[in-house]
Design an enzyme around this catalytic site. Structure first.
Site, mmCIF file in Angstrom:
data_model
loop_
_atom_site.group_PDB
_atom_site.id
_atom_site.type_symbol
_atom_site.label_atom_id
_atom_site.label_comp_id
_atom_site.label_asym_id
_atom_site.label_seq_id
_atom_site.Cartn_x
_atom_site.Cartn_y
_atom_site.Cartn_z
ATOM 1 N N LEU A 1 0.825 -1.213 0.000
ATOM 2 C CA LEU A 1 0.000 0.000 0.000
ATOM 3 C C LEU A 1 0.858 1.262 0.000
ATOM 4 C CD1 LEU A 1 -2.548 -1.472 2.552
ATOM 5 C CD2 LEU A 1 -3.094 -0.800 0.199
ATOM 6 N N PRO A 2 0.247 2.424 -0.297
ATOM 7 C CA PRO A 2 1.045 3.649 -0.479
ATOM 8 C C PRO A 2 1.756 4.181 0.753
ATOM 9 C CG PRO A 2 -1.100 3.864 -1.550
ATOM 10 C CD PRO A 2 -1.145 2.609 -0.743
ATOM 11 N N THR B 1 6.411 0.396 1.916
ATOM 12 C CA THR B 1 7.435 1.192 2.602
ATOM 13 C C THR B 1 6.713 2.200 3.483
ATOM 14 O OG1 THR B 1 8.905 1.010 0.697
ATOM 15 C CG2 THR B 1 9.413 2.724 2.304
ATOM 16 N N LYS C 1 15.444 -0.638 5.259
ATOM 17 C CA LYS C 1 15.076 -0.052 3.956
ATOM 18 C C LYS C 1 15.370 1.457 3.942
ATOM 19 C CE LYS C 1 12.308 0.947 0.340
ATOM 20 N NZ LYS C 1 12.433 0.541 -1.014
ATOM 21 N N LYS D 1 9.925 10.308 -0.924
ATOM 22 C CA LYS D 1 9.113 9.676 0.134
ATOM 23 C C LYS D 1 10.023 8.947 1.125
ATOM 24 C CE LYS D 1 6.191 5.701 1.034
ATOM 25 N NZ LYS D 1 5.446 4.549 0.563
HETATM 26 P P1 NAD Z 1 0.822 2.252 -6.419
HETATM 27 O O1 NAD Z 1 0.230 3.586 -6.108
HETATM 28 O O2 NAD Z 1 1.040 1.861 -7.836
HETATM 29 O O3 NAD Z 1 -0.072 1.092 -5.730
HETATM 30 C C1 NAD Z 1 -0.729 1.214 -4.505
HETATM 31 C C2 NAD Z 1 -2.102 0.551 -4.660
HETATM 32 O O4 NAD Z 1 -2.766 0.575 -3.391
HETATM 33 C C3 NAD Z 1 -3.004 1.277 -5.657
HETATM 34 O O5 NAD Z 1 -3.440 0.363 -6.648
HETATM 35 C C4 NAD Z 1 -4.155 1.786 -4.798
HETATM 36 O O6 NAD Z 1 -5.408 1.791 -5.470
HETATM 37 C C5 NAD Z 1 -4.141 0.792 -3.662
HETATM 38 N N1 NAD Z 1 -4.798 1.270 -2.444
HETATM 39 C C6 NAD Z 1 -4.684 2.484 -1.847
HETATM 40 N N2 NAD Z 1 -5.434 2.520 -0.730
HETATM 41 C C7 NAD Z 1 -6.031 1.304 -0.624
HETATM 42 C C8 NAD Z 1 -6.921 0.733 0.311
HETATM 43 N N3 NAD Z 1 -7.367 1.416 1.380
HETATM 44 N N4 NAD Z 1 -7.345 -0.532 0.116
HETATM 45 C C9 NAD Z 1 -6.903 -1.230 -0.956
HETATM 46 N N5 NAD Z 1 -6.059 -0.748 -1.884
HETATM 47 C C10 NAD Z 1 -5.640 0.509 -1.717
HETATM 48 O O7 NAD Z 1 2.188 2.186 -5.598
HETATM 49 P P2 NAD Z 1 3.419 1.162 -5.822
HETATM 50 O O8 NAD Z 1 4.418 1.795 -6.707
HETATM 51 O O9 NAD Z 1 2.878 -0.195 -6.136
HETATM 52 O O10 NAD Z 1 4.033 1.173 -4.341
HETATM 53 C C11 NAD Z 1 3.457 0.416 -3.272
HETATM 54 C C12 NAD Z 1 4.408 0.445 -2.104
HETATM 55 O O11 NAD Z 1 5.664 -0.105 -2.506
HETATM 56 C C13 NAD Z 1 4.706 1.856 -1.573
HETATM 57 O O12 NAD Z 1 4.750 1.801 -0.169
HETATM 58 C C14 NAD Z 1 6.058 2.188 -2.198
HETATM 59 O O13 NAD Z 1 6.794 3.118 -1.424
HETATM 60 C C15 NAD Z 1 6.713 0.810 -2.202
HETATM 61 N N6 NAD Z 1 7.793 0.643 -3.202
HETATM 62 C C16 NAD Z 1 7.582 1.024 -4.494
HETATM 63 C C17 NAD Z 1 8.612 0.846 -5.420
HETATM 64 C C18 NAD Z 1 8.415 1.254 -6.866
HETATM 65 O O14 NAD Z 1 9.431 1.252 -7.612
HETATM 66 N N7 NAD Z 1 7.204 1.563 -7.323
HETATM 67 C C19 NAD Z 1 9.828 0.278 -5.034
HETATM 68 C C20 NAD Z 1 9.995 -0.136 -3.711
HETATM 69 C C21 NAD Z 1 8.947 0.054 -2.797
#
Ligand code: NAD
Length: 290
Positions: free
Chosen positions: A64-65, A93, A168, A243
């Protein structure tokens, strides 16, 4: 194993697909219907609520975000709804304090929980080559490891609850610092009349060598393929680095550490993102040194 997966965005979508490939039955939930539709295409079953996803789950995985959403989803929609004894794995994260708070609440509600943030981006999530840094008890880690191994190539037990997030955030603060340092060194070398490839050949086998240089070089055409060779598209978005730096500095403040370089890196990435570069790869910050 019956697994509930919550949060099927850029990262979660690929991770849930890899759990399916490993033979798990995955019930997927996301607020976005498009994300759910993609998960169904990769073999997950879709459900209408988090409660339905977790109702007979042996394990719950979330991606999740941020920490506020993780806290909200677990406290309102997972605790008391997932079967007693289910293993909870949050791979988002988030800040260390929230990770510890949610894990403590999970334990009180009768669940083992681990924080298991990842290193590696969207491509690694799809390819199943993520690195997981795990915080939780030895027993919870032993249960989590095979599930995480289906989504990654490396799974490391970092310590007690919150230790995964701590690892991390410390790692990514260091990454930001050596990326900026590497950009500065290349920009300065060039202005001093050195060819970038020649500087790379020297520094990559000298004491300036680091991951930002030899695995992710910010200069196009130098070192292995990297986002610099793709106009700084793909890779690790500047907004996500910002972030992580913000979370790292919050953690530093909590424990009374004053990381001067981490703070400066955050200021520089903040300004770079504010100038419209939030979606570009974080190595594009080299352009500010022209
Ligand atoms: P993203 O925004 O693509 O995905 C997050 C998903 O969570 C979305 O599809 C959103 O609709 C869903 N969501 C939000 N609130 C919700 C709720 N209450 N119930 C159900 N679903 C809900 O983000 P991402 O890039 O997939 O990143 C996710 C996590 O991974 C973050 O914490 C980010 O910091 C971490 N991360 C991302 C990367 C990257 O390269 N994208 C790398 C390492 C870590």
């Amino acid at each position: 194993m019956k697994i509930a997966f919550i949060g099927l965005g850029n990262m979660g979508g690929g991770m849930a697909a890899n759990l399916v490939k490993a033979g798990h039955q995955v019930r997927a939930f996301d607020l976005s219907p498009d994300a759910v539709a993609r998960a169904v295409q990769s073999g997950c079953s879709s459900v209408a609520t988090v409660g339905e996803a977790v109702s007979d789950a042996e394990a719950v995985v979330s991606m999740l975000p941020n920490g506020a959403i993780v806290d909200d989803v677990y406290s309102k929609e997972v605790f008391g709804k997932a079967p007693a004894g289910a293993l909870l794995l949050d791979c988002s994260t988030i800040d260390v304090a929230t990770a510890r708070k949610v894990a403590e609440a999970a334990e009180k509600a009768g669940y083992a929980m681990v924080d298991a943030p990842v290193s590696g981006g969207i491509a690694a999530a799809s390819a199943g080559t993520l690195t997981f840094m795990v915080g939780g008890s030895d027993e919870a880690f032993a249960r989590a490891e095979p599930i995480l191994a289906a989504m990654g190539k490396t799974v490391i037990h970092a310590g007690a609850s919150g230790a995964g997030q701590a690892a991390k955030l410390c790692n990514n603060m260091l990454l930001a610092i050596h990326m900026i340092g590497t950009c500065e060194a290349f920009a300065m070398a060039q202005k001093l009349g050195l060819d970038p490839q020649t500087f790379y050949d020297i520094s990559s086998v000298s004491s300036g060598q680091n991951w930002s240089m030899t695995s992710y070089c910010p200069v196009p055409g130098v070192g292995p393929q990297s986002p610099a060779d793709n106009n700084y598209e793909g890779g690790f978005a500047t907004a996500l680095m910002l972030k992580d730096l913000t979370l790292a500095l919050a953690a530093a403040e909590e424990v009374g550490v004053d990381p001067a370089m981490g703070k400066r890196a955050r200021e520089l990435y903040d300004a770079f993102a504010a100038a419209g570069n939030g979606t570009r790869d974080f190595s594009a910050i080299i352009e500010t040194l022209d």
